[in-house]
Each structure stands twice: as structure tokens, then as C-alpha cells.
Design a protein around this motif. Sequence first.
Motif, mmCIF file in Angstrom:
data_model
loop_
_atom_site.group_PDB
_atom_site.id
_atom_site.type_symbol
_atom_site.label_atom_id
_atom_site.label_comp_id
_atom_site.label_asym_id
_atom_site.label_seq_id
_atom_site.Cartn_x
_atom_site.Cartn_y
_atom_site.Cartn_z
ATOM 1 N N VAL A 35 -7.445 -11.928 8.656
ATOM 2 C CA VAL A 35 -7.031 -10.472 7.871
ATOM 3 C C VAL A 35 -8.294 -9.402 8.283
ATOM 4 O O VAL A 35 -9.414 -9.650 8.426
ATOM 5 N N VAL A 36 -8.004 -8.253 8.779
ATOM 6 C CA VAL A 36 -8.550 -7.104 8.749
ATOM 7 C C VAL A 36 -9.067 -6.627 7.422
ATOM 8 O O VAL A 36 -8.277 -6.276 6.799
ATOM 9 N N PHE A 37 -10.263 -6.406 7.261
ATOM 10 C CA PHE A 37 -10.757 -5.747 5.790
ATOM 11 C C PHE A 37 -10.966 -4.300 6.072
ATOM 12 O O PHE A 37 -11.788 -3.799 6.731
ATOM 13 N N PRO A 118 2.607 -1.817 16.233
ATOM 14 C CA PRO A 118 1.567 -2.308 17.256
ATOM 15 C C PRO A 118 1.226 -3.804 16.919
ATOM 16 O O PRO A 118 0.425 -4.213 17.428
ATOM 17 N N PHE A 119 2.036 -4.564 15.982
ATOM 18 C CA PHE A 119 1.593 -5.795 15.477
ATOM 19 C C PHE A 119 1.615 -6.760 16.616
ATOM 20 O O PHE A 119 1.080 -8.157 16.161
ATOM 21 N N ILE A 120 2.228 -6.493 17.576
ATOM 22 C CA ILE A 120 2.155 -7.815 18.623
ATOM 23 C C ILE A 120 0.896 -7.891 19.211
ATOM 24 O O ILE A 120 0.621 -8.722 19.786
ATOM 25 N N LYS A 123 -4.478 -9.755 16.721
ATOM 26 C CA LYS A 123 -4.929 -11.182 16.792
ATOM 27 C C LYS A 123 -4.932 -11.578 15.375
ATOM 28 O O LYS A 123 -5.007 -12.608 15.058
ATOM 29 N N PHE A 124 -4.881 -10.546 14.270
ATOM 30 C CA PHE A 124 -5.280 -10.728 12.934
ATOM 31 C C PHE A 124 -3.763 -11.231 12.390
ATOM 32 O O PHE A 124 -2.812 -10.631 13.147
ATOM 33 N N ASP A 125 -3.650 -11.791 11.410
ATOM 34 C CA ASP A 125 -2.362 -11.952 10.858
ATOM 35 C C ASP A 125 -1.945 -11.069 9.655
ATOM 36 O O ASP A 125 -0.619 -10.485 9.907
ATOM 37 N N ASP A 134 -6.720 4.051 -5.917
ATOM 38 C CA ASP A 134 -5.698 5.301 -5.711
ATOM 39 C C ASP A 134 -4.742 5.065 -4.712
ATOM 40 O O ASP A 134 -3.700 5.815 -4.609
ATOM 41 N N VAL A 135 -5.522 4.263 -3.350
ATOM 42 C CA VAL A 135 -4.712 4.377 -2.272
ATOM 43 C C VAL A 135 -3.593 3.113 -2.293
ATOM 44 O O VAL A 135 -2.810 3.164 -1.533
ATOM 45 N N ALA A 136 -3.426 2.405 -3.434
ATOM 46 C CA ALA A 136 -2.709 1.090 -3.413
ATOM 47 C C ALA A 136 -1.417 1.188 -3.753
ATOM 48 O O ALA A 136 -1.113 2.068 -4.583
ATOM 49 N N ILE A 223 -14.141 6.784 6.730
ATOM 50 C CA ILE A 223 -14.921 5.522 7.209
ATOM 51 C C ILE A 223 -14.084 4.796 7.171
ATOM 52 O O ILE A 223 -13.743 3.910 6.196
ATOM 53 N N ASP A 224 -13.384 4.180 8.325
ATOM 54 C CA ASP A 224 -12.464 3.263 8.327
ATOM 55 C C ASP A 224 -12.401 2.269 9.105
ATOM 56 O O ASP A 224 -12.399 1.931 10.491
ATOM 57 N N THR A 225 -12.816 1.077 8.413
ATOM 58 C CA THR A 225 -13.070 -0.230 9.012
ATOM 59 C C THR A 225 -12.057 -0.910 9.697
ATOM 60 O O THR A 225 -12.170 -1.798 10.705
ATOM 61 N N GLY A 226 -10.604 -0.352 9.720
ATOM 62 C CA GLY A 226 -9.167 -0.914 9.943
ATOM 63 C C GLY A 226 -8.869 -0.195 11.245
ATOM 64 O O GLY A 226 -7.960 -0.512 12.111
ATOM 65 N N SER A 227 -9.761 0.947 11.696
ATOM 66 C CA SER A 227 -9.382 1.692 12.995
ATOM 67 C C SER A 227 -10.176 1.230 14.149
ATOM 68 O O SER A 227 -11.416 1.004 13.779
ATOM 69 N N SER A 228 -9.737 1.237 15.210
ATOM 70 C CA SER A 228 -10.722 0.699 16.390
ATOM 71 C C SER A 228 -11.467 1.708 16.696
ATOM 72 O O SER A 228 -12.623 1.603 17.338
HETATM 73 C C1 LIG Z 1 -1.320 5.472 4.107
HETATM 74 C C2 LIG Z 1 -1.771 4.116 4.301
HETATM 75 C C3 LIG Z 1 -0.310 3.386 4.415
HETATM 76 C C4 LIG Z 1 -2.468 3.429 3.210
HETATM 77 O O1 LIG Z 1 -2.526 4.092 5.269
HETATM 78 C C5 LIG Z 1 -3.036 3.015 5.958
HETATM 79 O O2 LIG Z 1 -2.981 1.895 5.644
HETATM 80 N N1 LIG Z 1 -3.826 3.407 7.046
HETATM 81 C C6 LIG Z 1 -4.438 2.080 7.776
HETATM 82 C C7 LIG Z 1 -6.052 2.605 7.930
HETATM 83 N N2 LIG Z 1 -6.897 1.589 8.622
HETATM 84 C C8 LIG Z 1 -6.502 1.307 9.944
HETATM 85 C C9 LIG Z 1 -4.804 0.808 9.784
HETATM 86 C C10 LIG Z 1 -4.381 0.602 11.112
HETATM 87 O O3 LIG Z 1 -3.945 1.361 11.799
HETATM 88 N N3 LIG Z 1 -3.733 -1.063 11.406
HETATM 89 C C11 LIG Z 1 -3.052 -1.113 12.569
HETATM 90 C C12 LIG Z 1 -4.146 -1.712 13.534
HETATM 91 C C13 LIG Z 1 -5.508 -1.223 13.597
HETATM 92 C C14 LIG Z 1 -6.386 -1.740 14.812
HETATM 93 C C15 LIG Z 1 -5.866 -2.737 15.660
HETATM 94 C C16 LIG Z 1 -4.503 -3.128 15.775
HETATM 95 CL CL1 LIG Z 1 -4.122 -4.396 16.798
HETATM 96 C C17 LIG Z 1 -3.631 -2.607 14.360
HETATM 97 CL CL2 LIG Z 1 -2.185 -3.216 14.545
HETATM 98 C C18 LIG Z 1 -4.077 -1.962 10.458
HETATM 99 C C19 LIG Z 1 -4.502 -3.038 10.851
HETATM 100 C C20 LIG Z 1 -5.236 -2.202 9.927
HETATM 101 C C21 LIG Z 1 -3.735 1.954 9.011
#
Ligand SMILES: CC(C)(C)OC(=O)N[C@@H]1CNC[C@H](C(=O)N(Cc2cccc(Cl)c2Cl)C2CC2)C1
Length: 324
Positions: A35-37, A118-120, A123-125, A134-136, A223-228
Motif C-alpha cells: 500500500v501507498v501510505f 490510473p491503477f493499471i 505497482k501497489f495493491d 476529517d478527510v475520511a 504535503i502529499d506522500t501519495g502524489s508523485s
Molecule cells: C478527496 C480524496 C478522494 C480524499 O482525495 C484523495 O484521495 N487524494 C489522494 C491524494 N494523494 C494521492 C492520491 C493519488 O493520486 N493516487 C493515485 C496514484 C498516485 C501515484 C501513482 C499512481 Cl500509479 C497512482 Cl494510481 C493514490 C495512490 C495514492 C489521491
Amino acid sequence: PADNNGTAPTPLTNYLDTQYFGEISIGSPAQMFNVVFDTGSANLWVPSQSCSPFSTACFTHNRYDASHSRTYVENGTGFSIQYASGNVRGFLSEDVVVVGGIPVVQVFAEATSLSAMPFIFAKFDGVLGMGYPDVAIDGITPVFDRIMSQHVLKEEVFSVYYSRDPKHSPGGELVLGGTDPNYYTGSFNYVKTKDTGKWEVLMKGVSVGTRTMFCAEGCTAVIDTGSSYITGPASSVSVLMETIGADLDESGYKVNCDTQYSLTHEDYILWQSQIEGEVCKVTFRGLDVPPPTGPLWILGANFIARYYTEFDRRHNRIGFAAAV
Ligand SMILES: CC(C)(C)OC(=O)N[C@@H]1CNC[C@H](C(=O)N(Cc2cccc(Cl)c2Cl)C2CC2)C1
């Protein structure tokens, strides 16, 4: 469990400097997931065994099978997330989730449909949101809040190290309950979160060299650890790209690889070897987030790779130190 000094580390894998993910388990016996944290969201979801066979993105990833877990508790409430770049739909379930060796009983989503884009490319599940409650979505208590209420952590913080070199092992590290001095030098500079409830700060400006070019009167940065990448308002980013001589094509901004950058280019130039030769991608993206959420800048993985980041829930602040 948290180790004797009340911290729990999870090593991360670095995929092309654009995806950093770590392993968790769900269920008994343990079913493993990458998982992406993600500090930009606050829900946990993983692909479901009952995923439609036509969902390619679902089928190419690990899937949770409730029927194989003796600690599974049915919930069934509907769930959907609309990302900018795609969506996830499914239903809620409850089971034991183990993160960094710490077990929590957690309500999470089983994804039964994942948009190919973008999920294809993932690499994470799945995604483990590290954002505030608040964001949940569906008002589900996030994993880190469940861990904090167990009082096993030394501090109510978590820290993130992202390596800048895909060959470096580990590719990164998440520490629950503290920081890892192996991955930063010097002291932390702390910034209060803007309004508690999101991992965002008031950015004082965006400068190239000594010149402040944007956001001079202050603007919001997530500050978004899930964005590239680093994203900003498209108009500002296009001016910024002009300044560094980057051109825009369908896959983003590019520069030729031998242009020297007085600015620390390794922080935002991503060298990739592709079929047609080497490509140097600039890891800035234009992204216009409509008000009231936007306009905002998103500081993603390539920013975090430069600055070791501590997310402090106790004091609602974010600490930055120079990453090694
Ligand atoms: C409003 C709300 C729905 C809570 O917003 C979010 O959840 N906003 C998330 C904010 N952080 C990045 C998230 C995102 O873009 N991806 C897709 C992604 C990112 C990088 C690389 C790849 Cl391959 C992918 Cl698929 C999730 C995997 C984290 C959206």
C-alpha cells in the motif's frame, strides 16, 4: 508490535521514484498487501477477491479474501472514492490490519472495481490513508488514529523517508511514533498545519533562485506522500517551466538532459531511459484544483525525497529536515 522505544518502522519500496509503498497484512491468517501510505487521503482500501473479472487493474493485484480470514467481520456499506485521475468502488469490511507490526481492528474498503486509469500503472495493491479523520470517507476512523488510541507509540507522529535512487535499498521508510536519524541530517524546521484536519501548510512563496515568482502573498501547499510530483496552478507552473527551459508535451514537461541547472536539478529532474533513448522528465505538473479546495500546490514524492518529513498529530505541525 512497536519496538522497545515506542516506534514502528516499515521499509518502503521505491518504484521509479514515483511510487513508494510498504507491506501491511489484513486478516488471520495474514494476507499481504503493498500500500501507498498516503497523507492526502484517510481511508484504507485494497482490491477484493469479489472484484469483477473485467477489472484488469483489480486482477493484476493482490486481492483480499474475506472467506479465508477467521477474524473477518461483515459490514457491507457501499464505498467509492473519486480521484482526479480515476475512481475506486466497493464495500466496507472489518478485519485485523497489521502495520509496522502493530495490529488494529480496522474498517476498510474492499475494492470491487478499480478504474483502469490510473491503477493499471500502480505497482501497489491499495492505499492506506494517513490523513486526518476529517478527510475520511464514510467517517471511518483512520488506521493511524486507531493506533494512537492504543497508546503504544512514544510520540503521536509518523515520519517518511523517500530515497531518490531506485537502486538504494530500502527505497524508503515509514516510522510510526518517531523519526529515523539514519535518514536525515541537522534539525527539523516545523510548520504549523493550515487548519487542522489536513496535512497542508501556508506556503510563503515559490522562488527560482532568489526571485519569488509566485505565491508571494502566501498560498496553500498540501504535503502529499501519495502524489508523485510537485503540482501547482497550471499558469504558474508553465511560467516556472519556461524559466528552466522545459517544453510541454502530452506526457508532461521535459528538458534535454545535458542542460545544467543552477537549481538542484536532481530534486525535480527524473532521468528515465526509454526505447527512444534517455528522457529527462521535469517532475512538476500543472494542476488546477478548483476553489474552495484550490488553488493549491501539491508537494509530492520528489519534494519528500529531498526533505525528510515528520507529520505531527500531537502539535498539528509538519517538520522538515534535510534527507540524506
Ligand atoms: C478527496 C480524496 C478522494 C480524499 O482525495 C484523495 O484521495 N487524494 C489522494 C491524494 N494523494 C494521492 C492520491 C493519488 O493520486 N493516487 C493515485 C496514484 C498516485 C501515484 C501513482 C499512481 Cl500509479 C497512482 Cl494510481 C493514490 C495512490 C495514492 C489521491
